[in-house]
Design a protein around this motif. Structure first.
Motif, PDB file in Angstrom:
ATOM      1  N   HIS A  94      -6.380  -3.166  -0.570  1.00 16.85           N
ATOM      2  CA  HIS A  94      -6.337  -1.872   0.128  1.00 16.85           C
ATOM      3  C   HIS A  94      -5.327  -0.983  -0.595  1.00 16.85           C
ATOM      4  O   HIS A  94      -4.127  -1.288  -0.612  1.00 16.85           O
ATOM      5  N   VAL A  95      -5.805   0.101  -1.181  1.00 18.01           N
ATOM      6  CA  VAL A  95      -4.913   1.063  -1.842  1.00 18.01           C
ATOM      7  C   VAL A  95      -4.746   2.253  -0.901  1.00 18.01           C
ATOM      8  O   VAL A  95      -5.725   2.921  -0.550  1.00 18.01           O
ATOM      9  N   VAL A  96      -3.499   2.500  -0.495  1.00 21.64           N
ATOM     10  CA  VAL A  96      -3.221   3.529   0.518  1.00 21.64           C
ATOM     11  C   VAL A  96      -2.461   4.705  -0.112  1.00 21.64           C
ATOM     12  O   VAL A  96      -1.315   4.568  -0.529  1.00 21.64           O
ATOM     13  N   ARG A 120       0.719   0.811  -1.588  1.00 19.27           N
ATOM     14  CA  ARG A 120       0.905   2.098  -0.919  1.00 19.27           C
ATOM     15  C   ARG A 120       1.921   2.931  -1.689  1.00 19.27           C
ATOM     16  O   ARG A 120       2.955   2.419  -2.110  1.00 19.27           O
ATOM     17  N   SER A 121       1.586   4.193  -1.880  1.00 25.22           N
ATOM     18  CA  SER A 121       2.560   5.102  -2.476  1.00 25.22           C
ATOM     19  C   SER A 121       2.268   6.518  -2.020  1.00 25.22           C
ATOM     20  O   SER A 121       1.101   6.909  -1.923  1.00 25.22           O
ATOM     21  N   GLY A 122       3.322   7.268  -1.773  1.00 24.78           N
ATOM     22  CA  GLY A 122       3.173   8.685  -1.421  1.00 24.78           C
ATOM     23  C   GLY A 122       2.707   9.513  -2.599  1.00 24.78           C
ATOM     24  O   GLY A 122       2.341  10.686  -2.432  1.00 24.78           O
ATOM     25  N   ASN A 123       2.710   8.916  -3.774  1.00 28.98           N
ATOM     26  CA  ASN A 123       2.186   9.622  -4.953  1.00 28.98           C
ATOM     27  C   ASN A 123       1.771   8.588  -5.983  1.00 28.98           C
ATOM     28  O   ASN A 123       2.575   7.771  -6.401  1.00 28.98           O
ATOM     29  N   ARG A 240      -6.964   8.545 -10.421  1.00 29.61           N
ATOM     30  CA  ARG A 240      -6.945   7.541 -11.501  1.00 29.61           C
ATOM     31  C   ARG A 240      -5.831   6.523 -11.247  1.00 29.61           C
ATOM     32  O   ARG A 240      -5.988   5.337 -11.519  1.00 29.61           O
ATOM     33  N   GLY A 241      -4.709   6.988 -10.696  1.00 28.28           N
ATOM     34  CA  GLY A 241      -3.617   6.060 -10.348  1.00 28.28           C
ATOM     35  C   GLY A 241      -4.073   5.063  -9.293  1.00 28.28           C
ATOM     36  O   GLY A 241      -3.732   3.879  -9.346  1.00 28.28           O
ATOM     37  N   GLY A 258       4.105  -1.231  -4.409  1.00 23.94           N
ATOM     38  CA  GLY A 258       4.184   0.211  -4.664  1.00 23.94           C
ATOM     39  C   GLY A 258       3.694   0.509  -6.074  1.00 23.94           C
ATOM     40  O   GLY A 258       3.413  -0.416  -6.850  1.00 23.94           O
ATOM     41  N   MET A 259       3.632   1.782  -6.415  1.00 28.76           N
ATOM     42  CA  MET A 259       3.174   2.155  -7.758  1.00 28.76           C
ATOM     43  C   MET A 259       4.161   1.712  -8.834  1.00 28.76           C
ATOM     44  O   MET A 259       3.786   1.531  -9.982  1.00 28.76           O
TER      45      MET A 259
END
Ligand SMILES: NC(=O)C1=CN([C@@H]2O[C@H](COP(=O)(O)OP(=O)(O)OC[C@H]3O[C@@H](n4cnc5c(N)ncnc54)[C@H](OP(=O)(O)O)[C@@H]3O)[C@@H](O)[C@H]2O)C=CC1
Ligand SMILES: O=C(O)C1=N[C@H](C(=O)O)C[C@H](O)C1
Length: 265
Positions: A94-96, A120-123, A240-241, A258-259
């Motif tokens: 799950h990518v959030v 999960r990442s905000g960016n 793309r990220g 996280g990223m």
């Protein structure tokens, strides 16, 4: 990797469909919208401005999750919490990217991540995650006589503030200073606020037009100012990220990532 895009007709949903279709080794296994949405039944490729992909948008996430390896989710907090449960049941990545999650939402994601792989990442862009590393370093180097202020601007449709990116950068600054952001954050100023509290980390929010996402972190010291910033010009960087995060997470044990993990920063 077979990927499902939820919130398929959103600004990011359409970019994610394009990114999945354009990435070697990835196929679009499903596109989900909520019940009653206009896009249900439409071809996902056509929805995203591509040639038809032969994938009809559905309102039945369970059915498509069962045939997939991962889900890309840039929707809204309530939807993301519900999708986290379904993705964990289906044992898929799950990518959030959804922002505006409250502490209780984050706790639910952390619980799901005991059995599931969640990134999960905000960016999701490379640039912002590199910037976070720089912010951490500058905050660790400078003393509290340098005040930290974070300024962000986004398009007129954005519903949450401060942005997920601004909070991510605030966390990086707080980590650099070895303090808790929750104890230093000043999200709003209005009226007779009194002088700036020493050591606080301030946020300022601008909304308007079609701005994709601008962020500046300002270190304002005695007689000089350092400004670090990022300007997003194209939502493709986030999409793309997210695809990169899904491919990376496929090989990881359950956990909440996280990223910075994905990018090895
Ligand atoms: N982490 C990152 O790199 C980035 C994060 N974002 C974040 O992604 C999110 C989406 O942004 P954006 O694409 O601009 O927003 P949009 O409003 O354009 O898209 C959101 C989509 O999610 C759907 N949705 C919302 N609530 C629900 C629900 N309860 N159940 C099912 N579907 C739902 C919407 O459907 P409907 O229209 O019917 O409500 C819509 O299709 C935001 O939180 C934004 O901040 C954005 C860019 C980058
Ligand atoms: O809503 C957006 O558009 C964006 N949201 C994310 C955020 O809240 O920081 C990322 C990006 O800035 C665009």
């Amino acid at each position: 990797m077979r990927l499902v895009v939820v919130g398929a007709s959103g600004r990011m949903g359409r970019m994610l469909i394009q990114a999945v279709a354009g990435t070697e080794g990835c196929t679009l296994a499903g596109a989900v919208e909520r019940e009653g949405a206009e896009a249900v039944g439409q071809d996902a490729g056509s929805l995203a401005g591509l040639a038809p992909l032969g994938v009809a948008v559905t309102d039945d996430p369970l059915r498509v999750f069962a045939e997939a390896d991962g889900v890309l989710d840039f929707t809204a907090p309530a939807a993301t919490v519900a999708y986290a449960e379904l993705a964990a049941q289906a044992r898929i990545v799950h990518v959030v990217g959804t922002t505006g999650l409250r502490p209780e939402d984050l706790a639910k994601l952390a619980a799901a991540a005991r059995h599931a792989r969640i990134v999960r990442s905000g960016n999701m862009s490379l640039g912002v995650n590199l910037l976070a590393g720089l912010v951490r370093k500058v905050a660790a180097t400078l003393g509290e006589d340098f005040d930290i202020e974070i300024l962000e601007m986004h398009h007129r449709h954005k519903v949450d503030a401060p942005s997920g990116t601004a909070l991510l950068l605030g966390e990086a600054a707080a980590e650099g200073r070895a303090v808790a952001l929750a104890e230093r954050k000043v999200a709003v100023r209005d009226g007779h606020t009194g002088a700036r509290a020493p050591g606080s980390i301030g946020f300022a929010t601008l909304r308007g037009g079609s701005v994709v996402g601008d962020h500046s972190v300002i270190f304002a010291g005695p007689g000089e100012r350092i400004e670090l910033g990022h300007r997003a010009e194209d939502r493709g960087i986030f999409a793309r990220g997210a695809v990169r995060a899904a491919l990376w997470a496929q090989g990881q044990p359950p956990g909440l990532y996280g990223m910075n993990d994905v990018l090895g920063l």
